[in-house]
Design a protein around this motif. Structure first.
Motif, PDB file in Angstrom:
ATOM      1  N   GLY A 166       0.821  -1.207   0.000  1.00 34.57           N
ATOM      2  CA  GLY A 166       0.000   0.000   0.000  1.00 34.57           C
ATOM      3  C   GLY A 166       0.854   1.256   0.000  1.00 34.57           C
ATOM      4  N   GLN A 167       1.998   1.191   0.664  1.00 30.28           N
ATOM      5  CA  GLN A 167       2.924   2.322   0.682  1.00 30.28           C
ATOM      6  C   GLN A 167       3.693   2.448  -0.626  1.00 30.28           C
ATOM      7  OE1 GLN A 167       3.153   4.608   3.379  1.00 30.28           O
ATOM      8  NE2 GLN A 167       1.256   3.480   3.622  1.00 30.28           N
ATOM      9  N   ILE A 168       3.929   1.331  -1.277  1.00 29.18           N
ATOM     10  CA  ILE A 168       4.728   1.343  -2.506  1.00 29.18           C
ATOM     11  C   ILE A 168       3.873   1.619  -3.736  1.00 29.18           C
ATOM     12  CG2 ILE A 168       6.248  -0.032  -3.987  1.00 29.18           C
ATOM     13  CD1 ILE A 168       6.965  -1.638  -1.391  1.00 29.18           C
ATOM     14  N   PHE A 169       2.796   0.850  -3.895  1.00 32.54           N
ATOM     15  CA  PHE A 169       2.017   0.887  -5.132  1.00 32.54           C
ATOM     16  C   PHE A 169       0.677   1.603  -5.010  1.00 32.54           C
ATOM     17  CE2 PHE A 169       4.505  -3.114  -5.307  1.00 32.54           C
ATOM     18  CZ  PHE A 169       5.387  -2.720  -6.297  1.00 32.54           C
ATOM     19  N   GLY A 170       0.319   1.970  -3.813  1.00 30.60           N
ATOM     20  CA  GLY A 170      -0.960   2.633  -3.597  1.00 30.60           C
ATOM     21  C   GLY A 170      -1.883   1.762  -2.775  1.00 30.60           C
ATOM     22  N   PRO A 171      -2.678   2.379  -1.920  1.00 31.05           N
ATOM     23  CA  PRO A 171      -3.459   1.626  -0.945  1.00 31.05           C
ATOM     24  C   PRO A 171      -4.681   0.890  -1.497  1.00 31.05           C
ATOM     25  CG  PRO A 171      -3.864   3.965  -0.690  1.00 31.05           C
ATOM     26  CD  PRO A 171      -2.778   3.825  -1.708  1.00 31.05           C
ATOM     27  N   ASP A 172      -5.348   1.441  -2.487  1.00 29.37           N
ATOM     28  CA  ASP A 172      -6.616   0.849  -2.919  1.00 29.37           C
ATOM     29  C   ASP A 172      -6.451  -0.576  -3.434  1.00 29.37           C
ATOM     30  OD1 ASP A 172      -7.996   3.130  -2.177  1.00 29.37           O
ATOM     31  OD2 ASP A 172      -7.798   4.041  -4.153  1.00 29.37           O
TER      32      ASP A 172
END
Length: 192
Positions: free
Chosen positions: A166-172
């Protein structure tokens, strides 16, 4: 020390430290920075909290929702339905991952920051993580699965991975995949 027991200066320190620890990391925030941002002198910080390590351990304990509360809420929401209880807990974690300002799991962040397993902050973070593993163990124990201990560990791994991705690629996407992957994993463990 509870908020009722803290002096007004101690409460300002507490609120400042919680924000800085989560945003910047425990190690990167010194007592001088906490004093500067809170407007409270170092002696008052030590009077209220003893040490930075004690302040950090209190922060971790506050950030960690007690697993008993999580389990009780899931059981009350879905009495007698272990699968629905597990889904509820995983969905709550997924919602947390997508919350504005989420910077990953504070316990996992602390474990990474403190590689020395004997450091009090690391010990506290690990102990709290073990409690969460116990929560997953309790959630999967009633399910007809062959190896509930391993299933609980794998679910914990999915949760940890979702916080990081979630921190790297996005949380959704990470949150949605956590829910989906947990469901698929449980399905693969169910006895026929």
């Amino acid at each position: 020390m509870t908020s009722e027991e803290r002096t007004p200066a101690g409460q300002r320190v507490w609120e400042t430290a919680r924000e800085l620890f989560y945003r910047e990391g425990v190690r990167s925030c010194g007592v001088a920075e906490i004093a500067e941002h809170s407007g409270v002198g170092k002696p008052s910080i030590y009077r209220n909290f003893g040490s930075k390590d004690e302040l950090a351990v209190a922060y971790l304990r506050e950030k960690a929702v007690p697993p008993r509360e999580i389990l009780r809420a899931a059981q009350e929401a879905y009495p007698g339905d272990a699968r629905a209880q597990l889904r509820r807990v995983v969905a709550e974690i997924a919602r947390e991952i997508t919350a504005p300002g989420h910077r990953g799991c504070p316990l996992a962040n602390a474990v990474v920051e403190f590689p020395d397993r004997t450091h009090p902050v690391r010990e506290a973070a690990e102990a709290l993580k073990r409690e969460y593993l116990g929560l997953f163990r309790e959630l999967v124990a009633p399910l007809p699965v062959g190896d509930p201990e391993n299933l609980a560990h794998l679910i914990q791994m999915l949760v940890e991975g979702a916080h990081i991705t979630g921190q790297i690629f996005g949380p959704d996407r990470s949150a949605a995949n956590l829910v989906d992957a947990t469901d698929r994993l449980v399905d693969s463990y169910l006895s026929d």
